[in-house]
Design an enzyme around this catalytic site. Structure first.
Site: not given
Length: 194
Positions: A171, A68, A9
């Protein structure tokens, strides 16, 4: 120092590279020539993070960390949880996942949720786990274009914007991944200063 982040990703790699000091270079799986889909067959976030980190360590003999992440929704008894990326199917499509979740919450008053990230670090023959949690709630509609995954429907606690509306710098300080990464970086800094 170079360390592999066991993910395909690119958004995750970008977010994490912004968090680490300049002398630490984050390598993606592609950068080390790994194009395999590493199986995530464990029943927990920690289990999946360990599987991915161990795969890289065993096959490439490089220092590595893997994460994860799950979105745990209170009124859905913790779903989608460990299946967050595949909530709407194996295609791992963020829009499908969000649509399914919004439909599941359609008549629910309780929209409380939290993101949780577990990072497994394999370094110097040891494995250490770090975790981070971001509490918040699921919005009624999608909002914002930044971020990825469930970001357009997750509003973190204390904010009136979704993760997809907030600047990446904000964020990264409040997110589940940002908090887990901070613990990982604190650990690496201690090692370097010993």
């Amino acid at each position: 120092m170079e360390i592999v982040f066991a993910t395909h990703n690119k958004n995750k790699v970008y977010e994490v590279q912004l968090l680490v000091p300049k002398h630490i270079k984050i390598l993606s799986l592609e950068a080390i020539g790994c194009f395999d889909e590493i199986p995530e067959t464990a029943g927990t976030l920690a289990g999946n993070a360990k599987l991915k980190a161990d795969y890289v360590t065993q096959n490439y003999k490089l220092p590595c960390f893997a994460d994860d992440t799950g979105l745990l929704v209170e009124s859905l008894h913790g779903a989608p949880g460990v299946l967050s990326a595949r909530y709407a199917g194996e295609q791992k499509d963020a829009t499908d996942n969000m649509d399914k979740l919004l439909a599941a919450l359609e008549n629910k008053k309780n929209r409380n949720a939290k993101f949780e990230t577990v990072i497994a670090l394999n370094l110097n023959g040891q494995q250490i786990l770090f975790n981070g949690i971001a509490p918040g709630e699921i919005t009624v509609t999608k909002s914002g274009v930044k971020g990825f995954g469930y970001d357009p429907i997750f509003k973190p606690e204390g904010y009136d914007k979704t993760f997809a509306e907030l600047p990446i710098e904000i964020k990264n300080t409040i997110s589940h991944r940002g908090k887990a990464m901070k613990k990982l970086l604190d650990y690496l800094n201690k090692l370097e200063n010993q």
